[in-house]
Every structure is written in C-alpha cells, then in structure tokens.
Design an enzyme around this catalytic site. Structure first.
Site, PDB file in Angstrom:
ATOM      1  N   SER A 197      62.898  54.794  60.727  1.00  8.18           N
ATOM      2  CA  SER A 197      63.892  55.779  60.310  1.00  8.18           C
ATOM      3  C   SER A 197      65.295  55.187  60.457  1.00  8.18           C
ATOM      4  CB  SER A 197      63.715  57.066  61.123  1.00  8.18           C
ATOM      5  OG  SER A 197      64.428  58.127  60.535  1.00  8.18           O
ATOM      6  N   ASP A 204      59.009  60.279  51.145  1.00  3.16           N
ATOM      7  CA  ASP A 204      59.446  60.337  52.539  1.00  3.16           C
ATOM      8  C   ASP A 204      60.019  61.721  52.871  1.00  3.16           C
ATOM      9  OD1 ASP A 204      60.272  58.299  54.929  1.00  3.16           O
ATOM     10  OD2 ASP A 204      61.732  59.918  54.711  1.00  3.16           O
ATOM     11  N   HIS A 212      56.636  60.533  57.267  1.00  5.44           N
ATOM     12  CA  HIS A 212      57.829  59.827  57.729  1.00  5.44           C
ATOM     13  C   HIS A 212      57.468  59.010  58.966  1.00  5.44           C
ATOM     14  CE1 HIS A 212      62.054  58.908  58.152  1.00  5.44           C
ATOM     15  NE2 HIS A 212      62.102  59.407  59.377  1.00  5.44           N
TER      16      HIS A 212
END
Length: 512
Positions: free
Chosen positions: A243, A350, A399
C-alpha cells in the site's frame, strides 16, 4: 544471553550444524547404508565371513557426500533441514525464537510524527546474505485537520509509544518455509509506518509545526544501523512494501542503492517489491470536496501532502516532471525513471483505489455506470503495467498480498506469486552490480514467466482470488453470487459478449 531452560545460543548453533551434517549424510548415503534396523548386525555378519586379507584390502564402508542429490528439490531439502534442526535442538521443549524484535533508532532526531523515536523490528539469520526490508503501509494525512484526526484514531501509525516489543512475520516475512519457500531464511526487517507521508518526508517537528514528517530519513537511518548488523556483507537487499509502503518503495529504492554505493558497499544488489502501491491519478467516479483522506481525489491529496510533508521524490523523476513532483507518487510515472529492478504486485481491482475513486462496495447493488467504471479501472491498470517486465496482477477485488498467509494460493496463468518472485530472482542473478539491473533483462527460462497479468475483465474472474464474504452475513460467496449480489446483469453482459447467458455463467463459475 540465556534462553529459558538455560541453553546457550552457541549450543543451539552447534546442534544445528550437527543436524545439517546428519541430514547431508542421510540424504546422500546409499540406500543400503540407511537401513535403520539390522544394518550393523548385517555388516558384522559379512565381516565375520570375510578373510582377514579381504577385510584389510576392502577397508570400512564409505558414505560419499553427494550434494547433487538435493539440487533438484532444494526447497523441500531446506524444509527438512529446519524441521530436523528444531527437533534435535537442545532446548527441545521450545522452538527456535522466530519473532522479530523491536529496535528504536539510536539517532533520536529521526522520529515519528509525534516526536517519539522511530525504529524497526529485526530477525537476524546468521550466515544468510539476503536481507528483506519491509515498509508498512497505512494511508496518509495531508494537513493539520486530517493529521489530528489520524492521531486520534490511528495513533500507532504516528507514534512508537505503544509498539509491542516483538512481532511475528507472515507471508513473505514468515520464518516458516511452508509459508515462505524462498525467503524464510533471510534477515527480516519490518519498518513500522509512523510518518504518514508515504515514506517521503524529511521535515522534523519544530515549535512552528505540529508533526514531523521523516519517512525518507527513517529508511536512511534504518539502513545505516543495519550496516553494523551484517547488511554490509549482504548480497541482495529486497526493499518491499504494501500500500503506502509499496509507493514508498518506488520513492526510495534508488536512494537506498545510492546510499550503499556511497558507503562503498557496491556489491549489494538492491531491488524493489511493490505490493498494492501502484495507484492511478485517474478521475474519480464522483468528484467530492477534499475534506478527508478517503474522499479526496488522489492527485489533490498528494499535491497538498507533498507541500505539507516537505516530501522528497527520486531526482530523476523530479527532473522528468518539473513543478509536478506529485506525479512521482504514481507508479506508472515514476517507474520509467528508476534504475533499480522493481517487481510490481497489483490487484487489477484494488479496493483502496476504488475507495479514493468514490466507488464504495457496501453490499448494495451497483449501477451500470459504476460497473463500467470498475471494468475500465481494470483496463487502465492493465495498460500501465504493459511495459513492466516483472509483474503479478490478478483480476481480483482486494488490497495487499505479500504479507497475507494465503499469498501462495493466488495464481495468474497457473503461476503463484512466490514462484514468480523466485523466477525474477534467478533472472537477476547473472548481474552483480546493484544499480542498473532493471536495464538488464535476462529472458525468462522455460516455465518461469515474469510478466503475469490477468486478461479476464471482471472482478474475481480469476478462480484463485481470495474468498469473498457477504458483508452482512459473513457467508462465503461464489463468483456468480458475488457478481449478482453487486448488481451484475448476466443477461445483458452475455448479449454484449455475443454468447448465451448460461455459457457466460459457466465460464464465470470456472474462472474462464
């Protein structure tokens, strides 16, 4: 330093060495020599039947160490070594301590947002010359209002005051070869995210500022301290992150390589692994005011953030995007300017990207326009990865991946992510310099693909995608149930594809 039960670490190391020797002998000796029962008695009976002259001429039976026996299945061999070492360790009541231990930085001027000491967790692996440094993710804040809100709700991402003394790695940070077949024995370093600046800042806290933003300096200081712990003798340094940590890899991988070169450690090959940090600066589905981190458009949030953090970007990217340094926070713009090799792991759908694009999957059926937006997002992401030689992009709605315990289960075109990373690692081994490796592209060997991007157009059309659960009931859902639940019109989509609706349902069920 003694562990529980009074066993010294040196005794444990000696035992492990003995175990390795025993396993080598066991695996390389002839089959006849490995009979457990009756072997010695049979040898004595044969010797009794031989004349003294025969015994003197032939001598004792030898057990040659044939290491080629394990070369074809090294992963399985290393699992056996680990299991045998643990079973024969003197403190047999306990397994070897596999947790990463907290070390706060000795340089107290490099801090988290609130001025508390930054730091890292480490599990050293004596003898290994491979180092994995992982940058934690966790969004960001871009002004006093959003940072104050973040400090109230996510203080562990802005302060080290309540960090635990140890933590256990999972996924690519796992010490278990069953979960992490190619990196389990590396030196593991987890760098907690406490700067809220996508690992870019270099601004200390002062009387005139409420928070410090020192993400880039934290990485630099961690690398500096690790050089005293064996990183100076490393062969490979893999800078990984998920991330915001993944974006942090793109911003810092070349800088880490330059830092090691400047310290005369040119033999260390620096590489990057970006997980779920390849964001798009696309137009939101529905534009909103920039009031908080989640609703603010990615470009506007980063523009404000770069100014607030005093953010640093790679010099080559800054020169390519003069007066638009914010562009360097988006993967497809910064990647072409990098010198270090980078592997990109990115879900085509995502969840964090959809969130900032104002597509909220709350369990309510989506409108047709929202479905088109989601499909177009997958196509856009796929196109930005076209020229990335090493990438793994499943058509899933999720994610982050590399630190998940199920990371071995996801496949693209029949290849898992650990396998793809192993192929990438092998393709880079023929070059010894750390900088400029991205330009050196060794053709992938047969059965060892590097560019793995799903081509199917819908979320979760890949049958290996993570399990989907109904947000209200918690029940598992099939792909067809999920698509219908989200408002997917099977009949209409079948007409657009020029096929029968039943055939389309069958293809979706099979992941075709």
């Amino acid at each position: 330093m003694r562990s529980r039960g009074g066993c010294r670490s040196s005794a444990g190391l000696s035992a492990v060495r003995s175990c390795l020797l025993l396993l080598f002998i066991h695996m390389s000796a002839p089959v006849e020599a490995r009979r457990v029962r009756g072997g010695r008695a049979q040898t004595r009976r044969v010797q009794q039947q031989q004349t003294p002259e025969q015994q003197r001429v032939e001598g004792p039976e030898s057990f040659p160490l044939d290491f080629t026996a394990v070369e074809s299945n090294m992963d399985n061999f290393m699992v056996q070594v680990k299991n045998l070492a643990q079973s024969l360790y003197p403190c047999s009541a306990q397994k070897l301590d596999q947790d990463m231990k907290l070390h706060l930085l000795s340089n107290l001027s490099v801090t988290c947002n609130d001025g508390s000491s930054a730091g890292f967790y480490i599990k050293e692996s004596k003898g290994s010359r491979r180092w994995l440094l992982f940058l934690e993710g966790g969004w960001y804040c871009f002004n006093k209002q959003t940072c104050s809100s973040r400090y109230e709700t996510m203080r562990n991402l802005m302060s080290s005051t309540k960090w635990p003394q140890s933590r256990r790695g999972t996924g690519i940070l796992s010490p278990e070869p069953e979960e992490n077949p190619h990196w389990w024995n590396a030196n593991m370093v987890f760098i907690p995210y406490c700067s809220s600046d996508v690992w870019s800042g270099a601004t200390p806290k002062t009387e005139h500022s409420d928070y410090a933003f020192m993400g880039s300096l934290i990485i630099k200081e961690v690398v500096k301290e690790l050089l005293t712990k064996g990183l100076d003798k490393a062969k490979v340094l893999l800078l990984a992150g998920s991330s915001a940590g993944g974006t942090g890899v793109l911003l810092n991988v070349d800088r880490v390589a330059e830092q090691l070169q400047a310290a005369s450690h040119r033999g260390v090959q620096v590489r990057g692994l970006v997980d779920s940090g390849w964001f798009l600066d696309n137009k939101q589905y529905k534009a909103t005011d920039c009031l908080d981190t989640v609703s603010c458009a990615p470009t506007e949030a980063i523009k404000r953030g770069v100014r607030y953090w005093g953010g640093l970007v790679p010099e080559s990217c800054r020169q390519a995007h003069v007066e638009e340094e914010w562009s360097c926070f988006f993967g497809y713009k910064v990647y072409p300017t990098l010198k270090s090799p980078v592997f990109v792991v990115q879900w085509l759908f995502d969840e964090a990207q959809l969130t900032v694009d104002n597509i909220h999957l709350t369990g309510q059926p989506l409108h047709e326009a929202q479905w088109r937006y989601i499909q177009n997002l997958g196509q856009e992401l796929r196109s930005t990865l076209r020229d990335v030689p090493a990438t793994f992009a499943p058509a899933c709605l999720s994610h982050e991946l590399i630190t998940r315990t199920h990371w071995m289960d996801i496949q693209v075109k029949g290849t898992s992510l650990p396998r793809a990373l192993h192929c990438w690692d092998r393709s880079l081994q023929s070059t010894n310099s750390s900088h400029g490796l991205k330009k050196h592209r060794t053709p992938p060997s047969r059965g060892c693909p590097l560019h793995l991007v799903d081509s199917c157009p819908w979320p979760h059309c890949n049958p290996s995608c993570p399990t989907i659960r109904d947000q209200l009931t918690g029940q598992e859902m099939t792909v067809v149930q999920f698509l219908k639940h989200m408002g997917f019109d099977v009949q209409k989509m079948a007409q657009q594809q020029g096929m029968d609706a039943k055939r389309l349902l069958g293809m979706l069920s099979n992941g075709s």
